[in-house]
Design an enzyme around this catalytic site. Structure first.
Site, PDB file in Angstrom:
ATOM      1  N   GLY A 206     -92.203  85.772  96.205  1.00  6.77           N
ATOM      2  CA  GLY A 206     -92.102  85.285  97.448  1.00  6.77           C
ATOM      3  C   GLY A 206     -90.511  85.552  97.988  1.00  6.77           C
ATOM      4  O   GLY A 206     -89.918  86.305  97.556  1.00  6.77           O
TER       5      GLY A 206
ATOM      6  N   GLU B 244     -90.019  88.206  91.855  1.00 12.04           N
ATOM      7  CA  GLU B 244     -90.150  89.269  92.456  1.00 12.04           C
ATOM      8  C   GLU B 244     -89.733  88.754  93.991  1.00 12.04           C
ATOM      9  O   GLU B 244     -90.600  87.940  94.589  1.00 12.04           O
ATOM     10  CB  GLU B 244     -91.395  89.873  92.505  1.00 12.04           C
ATOM     11  CG  GLU B 244     -91.709  90.632  91.224  1.00 12.04           C
ATOM     12  CD  GLU B 244     -90.860  91.802  90.934  1.00 12.04           C
ATOM     13  OE1 GLU B 244     -90.262  92.260  91.605  1.00 12.04           O
ATOM     14  OE2 GLU B 244     -90.965  92.393  89.841  1.00 12.04           O
TER      15      GLU B 244
ATOM     16  N   LYS C 138    -101.209  80.280  92.024  1.00 10.03           N
ATOM     17  CA  LYS C 138    -101.230  79.450  93.343  1.00 10.03           C
ATOM     18  C   LYS C 138    -101.188  80.620  94.378  1.00 10.03           C
ATOM     19  O   LYS C 138     -99.959  81.099  94.644  1.00 10.03           O
ATOM     20  CB  LYS C 138     -99.907  78.568  93.131  1.00 10.03           C
ATOM     21  CG  LYS C 138    -100.106  77.354  93.867  1.00 10.03           C
ATOM     22  CD  LYS C 138    -100.148  77.296  95.322  1.00 10.03           C
ATOM     23  CE  LYS C 138     -98.817  77.886  96.169  1.00 10.03           C
ATOM     24  NZ  LYS C 138     -99.281  77.980  97.496  1.00 10.03           N
TER      25      LYS C 138
ATOM     26  N   GLY D 137     -87.587  81.371  95.681  1.00  3.91           N
ATOM     27  CA  GLY D 137     -87.486  82.079  94.125  1.00  3.91           C
ATOM     28  C   GLY D 137     -86.333  81.262  93.456  1.00  3.91           C
ATOM     29  O   GLY D 137     -86.551  81.059  92.153  1.00  3.91           O
TER      30      GLY D 137
ATOM     31  N   GLU E 201     -83.752  89.562 105.949  1.00  6.60           N
ATOM     32  CA  GLU E 201     -84.883  90.347 105.411  1.00  6.60           C
ATOM     33  C   GLU E 201     -86.070  90.115 106.484  1.00  6.60           C
ATOM     34  O   GLU E 201     -86.416  89.348 106.896  1.00  6.60           O
ATOM     35  CB  GLU E 201     -85.716  89.711 104.366  1.00  6.60           C
ATOM     36  CG  GLU E 201     -86.858  90.572 104.001  1.00  6.60           C
ATOM     37  CD  GLU E 201     -87.802  89.858 103.000  1.00  6.60           C
ATOM     38  OE1 GLU E 201     -87.764  88.748 102.710  1.00  6.60           O
ATOM     39  OE2 GLU E 201     -88.365  90.857 102.326  1.00  6.60           O
TER      40      GLU E 201
ATOM     41  N   CYS F  53     -92.693  93.817 100.847  1.00 10.74           N
ATOM     42  CA  CYS F  53     -91.273  93.745 100.399  1.00 10.74           C
ATOM     43  C   CYS F  53     -90.214  94.949 100.450  1.00 10.74           C
ATOM     44  O   CYS F  53     -89.334  94.716 100.629  1.00 10.74           O
ATOM     45  CB  CYS F  53     -91.429  93.062  98.970  1.00 10.74           C
ATOM     46  SG  CYS F  53     -92.336  94.052  98.081  1.00 10.74           S
TER      47      CYS F  53
END
Ligand code: NAD
Length: 474
Positions: free
Chosen positions: A220, A242, A167, A225, A378, A276
């Site tokens: 993501g 992750e 996806k 997550g 983040e 990331c």
């Protein structure tokens, strides 16, 4: 959408737009997948599983090798497509396509090395373990590195004999679809890899909830997550996560300043700050801070911003409007609350106003207080907060003061300091005198809210294999 080796429309007949983030122009439309499409893709993967699991890993590797050859022949076109939908400069896009090829190549070599073990059991017995593929896997991926992250999932999953439904992120499905069709062209049997485009809440959740899916590998945001993990665990599935990061970079007073400046520049502004493991917080010893900040400012001012498809561009736009609005709002809030001093950047570049692109200047903000959102969240964009620290103890304490634990780097020529950093920094990856570097051979992943499990390296194979133990009585 690609199901059973063919490009198909969605059951609902809907499409959604793919926009070039540098120009705002429509590039293409892709099918808006539904729960039914997800179910069809899982069925296709399930039907393909028996034959794919049965053939040898060398036969599977041959498909990968052929795909890698085609990908290298079409690298320029693939990179241009990636730049158009993602926004990154062409050179970065070429690196990413090459990264995809290298990951697949790495797993070709590793494929046959994954054998079981032999045990001598007390009282005249023996035991062996054999490794078996899990079955149908689902991979849900983000938009920042769509090609590379696709490879991190399909490489170990498919080479081990699993089949998979991918996806893609809704803003970057085109490169994923093209790479999937190249794998079909290279001889990947129908149904082994299926791609369903569409909203995460609908298609993603339908995949995670499907009882035939045995493992979910997700990359993501941490919040997404957690949702994926909840659903996966309640269905008793394996899950790899992750997730987000807020990597600190620690610059000691004995660091090679030239390479630390270059490391911070690349570490933060590569991919417009949307990596990331980007340097998201920088802690520098106060004794060298002025000099370091001055040099970093000069380097940042030298970055050339623009449409990544053009020559000589160092930084493209943010990938999507949501991300762009977030960065604009965050920097405006920092100014409003007087949380630090903007040394350079801080706004939408004047010359990009007419382009309809999601551009934002590379931004350096110094003396940011600990409670600022810039250090707590983040920040997935081109904004670098710098904090002065007295010594390494303070730098490590501040660096660990986060919910995240993906990567961290320490910049020093002193071995004792480097070792202390490796021991005390709480992250899945520690770099010494570098930041960002990843390699197919090396395990990658985070701790705390940055994830569960590892990708890359031999370890990644075990994430896609079950152990069967066979006990023999002699
Ligand atoms: P996101 O969480 O919004 O979306 C990721 C994927 O999940 C997309 O395909 C999305 O459609 C899908 N999704 C959304 N809601 C879902 C749901 N309820 N169920 C199932 N799937 C759902 O993340 P993003 O904005 O696309 O990507 C940026 C994030 O990814 C950042 O946090 C970044 O740090 C992280 N990331 C982590 C790594 C790593 O290896 N740790 C690598 C790259 C990116």
């Amino acid at each position: 959408m690609q199901i059973n080796g063919k490009a198909v429309e969605s059951c609902g007949g809907e499409f959604f737009d793919i926009i070039n983030p540098a120009t705002g122009e429509l590039i293409d439309q892709v099918p808006g997948g539904t729960k039914d499409d997800a179910a069809l893709a899982v069925e296709a993967a399930s039907s393909a599983f028996g034959d794919w699991a049965y053939i040898s890993s060398q036969q599977r590797a041959r498909v990968f090798y052929r795909a890698v050859e085609i990908i290298r022949q079409r690298k320029d076109a693939l990179a241009a497509l990636l730049t158009k939908e993602q926004g990154k400069p062409l050179l970065e896009a070429k690196n990413e396509i090459e990264g995809f090829a290298q990951v697949l190549e790495y797993y070709c070599g590793l494929a046959s090395s994954s054998q079981g073990d032999f045990f001598k059991v007390p009282q005249n017995g023996y035991a062996i373990t054999v490794k078996k593929p899990l079955g149908v896997c689902a991979a849900i991926i983000p938009w920042n590195m769509p090609a590379l992250i696709m490879a991190w999932k399909i490489g170990p999953a498919l080479i081990s004999g699993n089949t998979l439904v991918l996806k893609p992120a809704s803003s970057t499905p085109l490169t994923n679809l093209t790479l999937a069709s190249i794998l079909s062209e290279a001889g990947l049997p129908a149904g082994v890899l299926n791609v369903v485009t569409g909203p995460g809440e609908l298609v993603g959740e339908a995949l995670v909830n499907n009882h035939k899916v045995k493992k979910v590998s997700f990359t993501g945001e941490s919040m997404t997550g957690k949702r994926v993990a909840e659903l996966a665990v309640s269905g008793n599935k394996r899950v790899t996560l992750e997730l987000g990061g807020s990597d600190p970079m620690l610059v000691c007073d004995d660091a090679d300043l030239k390479s630390a400046v270059a490391g911070a520049l690349r570490g933060r502004f590569y991919n417009c700050g949307q990596t990331c493991t980007a340097v998201k917080r920088l802690y520098v010893f106060e004794s060298i801070a002025e000099d370091f900040i001055k040099k970093l400012e000069t380097a940042i001012r030298g970055l050339r911003i623009g449409n990544g498809i053009n020559e000589n561009i160092d930084m493209g736009p943010l990938n999507n409007r949501r991300q762009w609005e977030y960065i604009k709002e965050l920097v405006a809030e920092i100014e409003e609350k007087d949380e630090g001093r903007i040394i350079t950047g801080g706004k939408v570049p004047a010359n990009s106003a007419s382009s309809k692109g999601y551009f934002f200047e590379p931004t350096l903000i110094v003396d940011v207080p600990g409670e600022s959102r810039l250090l707590k969240e983040e920040v997935f964009g081109p904004v670098l907060p710098v904090v002065r620290v007295k010594n390494l103890d303070e730098a490590i304490k501040e660096a660990n003061n986060t919910i995240y634990g993906l990567g961290a780097s320490i910049w020093t020529k002193n071995l004792d300091r480097a070792i202390l950093g490796c021991q005390q920094l709480n992250a899945g990856v520690i770099w010494i005198n570098q930041h960002l570097k990843v390699a197919p051979e090396v395990p990658f992943g985070g701790v705390k809210e940055s994830g569960i499990g590892r990708e890359n390296g031999p370890y990644a194979l075990s994430e896609y294999l079950d152990l069967k133990t066979i006990m023999l009585k002699t």
